[in-house]
Design a protein around this motif. Sequence first.
Motif, short mmCIF file in Angstrom:
data_model
loop_
_atom_site.label_atom_id
_atom_site.label_comp_id
_atom_site.label_asym_id
_atom_site.label_seq_id
_atom_site.Cartn_x
_atom_site.Cartn_y
_atom_site.Cartn_z
N THR A 100 0.81 -1.22 0.00
CA THR A 100 0.00 0.00 0.00
C THR A 100 0.85 1.27 0.00
O THR A 100 0.36 2.35 -0.36
CB THR A 100 -0.92 0.02 1.22
OG1 THR A 100 -0.13 -0.19 2.40
CG2 THR A 100 -1.97 -1.06 1.12
N SER A 128 -0.41 -5.24 3.86
CA SER A 128 -1.13 -3.98 3.69
C SER A 128 -0.65 -2.91 4.65
O SER A 128 -1.06 -1.76 4.55
CB SER A 128 -2.64 -4.20 3.87
OG SER A 128 -2.92 -4.71 5.16
N TYR A 135 0.65 5.97 6.66
CA TYR A 135 -0.32 6.22 5.58
C TYR A 135 -0.40 7.70 5.26
O TYR A 135 -0.36 8.11 4.10
CB TYR A 135 -1.69 5.66 5.96
CG TYR A 135 -1.69 4.17 6.14
CD1 TYR A 135 -1.68 3.31 5.04
CD2 TYR A 135 -1.67 3.61 7.40
CE1 TYR A 135 -1.66 1.94 5.20
CE2 TYR A 135 -1.64 2.23 7.58
CZ TYR A 135 -1.64 1.40 6.48
OH TYR A 135 -1.59 0.06 6.65
N ARG A 145 -6.75 0.83 2.17
CA ARG A 145 -5.61 -0.10 2.06
C ARG A 145 -5.99 -1.48 1.55
O ARG A 145 -5.21 -2.12 0.86
CB ARG A 145 -4.88 -0.22 3.40
CG ARG A 145 -5.73 -0.63 4.56
CD ARG A 145 -4.99 -0.50 5.88
NE ARG A 145 -5.93 -0.40 6.97
CZ ARG A 145 -5.66 -0.73 8.22
NH1 ARG A 145 -4.46 -1.18 8.52
NH2 ARG A 145 -6.56 -0.61 9.16
#
Length: 306
Positions: A100, A128, A135, A145
């Motif tokens: 991700t 992920s 993030y 994700r």
Amino acid sequence: MPTGHENAGYRRLFDGDGLTFGVGFPITGTNRSMPDAEAEIQLAQRAEALGFDGLWARDVPTYWPKFGDAGQTFDTWPWLSHVAAHTDEIALGTSSVVLTLRHPIHVAKSAATVDQLSDGRLVLGVASGDRDPEYEAFGVDREERGALFREAVETVRALWREDFVEREGQWGHLEGDLDLVPTPTTETIPLLPTGNARQSDAWIADHGDGWLFYHLPEPTLESYLEQWREAAGEKPFAIAVRVEFADDPGAEPEPLHLGYRAGMEWFQDYFDRLDALGLDHVIVSVDTEDAERGLDRFADGVLNRY
């Protein structure tokens, strides 16, 4: 070019009938600062000489003190290239690349490069992610994700398998005028989704070449393996376990984070039970007070039984 996913690394880990063992970096246990690269390589070579089947590198882009560790600190791709240059046949794994947070074209190219430089020894654990501030740092919507992970898996597979791919996603657009070089030693590098990766068991069974999981208590592991065999047949299942040997070989287990401290006799019985359950591979982290002694003790007491 060979077809399929069973490159040299995958065969080394999963071709046999019994349980196989790998070692996770940092083998020295240094996971909050930069480990001694020379010491890590010497221990990796020692692990290969002792008969371990895999060396596994984590992918942790940044250090978040609240999480507790920074992985092995070295970036996955140059580190595994360095390890490949100093080892011969042992499998090289990622545990696991955070899809991700990485562009799928970069992942496809970097992984194919390491696979070629290692003569097909790369097995790619993919995840992920689990460190919330990353993030935002990477401009990725945490709530997306699961979809981003699926999209990345499908994209890297396409880049390895097809010429001049036409594809689009949140990562960008390919219009058929660009090609990926190099390509892997096999049609696709084996992919092992890690944990649940925000996916269903059925999706992981369909899209993965195996399943890589964290340490699980034995009853939970048995349940997971039963569900996995129903969904995925004979595709492999692997877990990570922290191993700390007590001086008394008959000592009963004391739970540790992701593993146990126990006597050798208990660990021998424990891994025999995991083998009987049908587990395929274990990534161990050994005593970091004296990592070489830990590797030697594990090989003498456990590894050489398989």
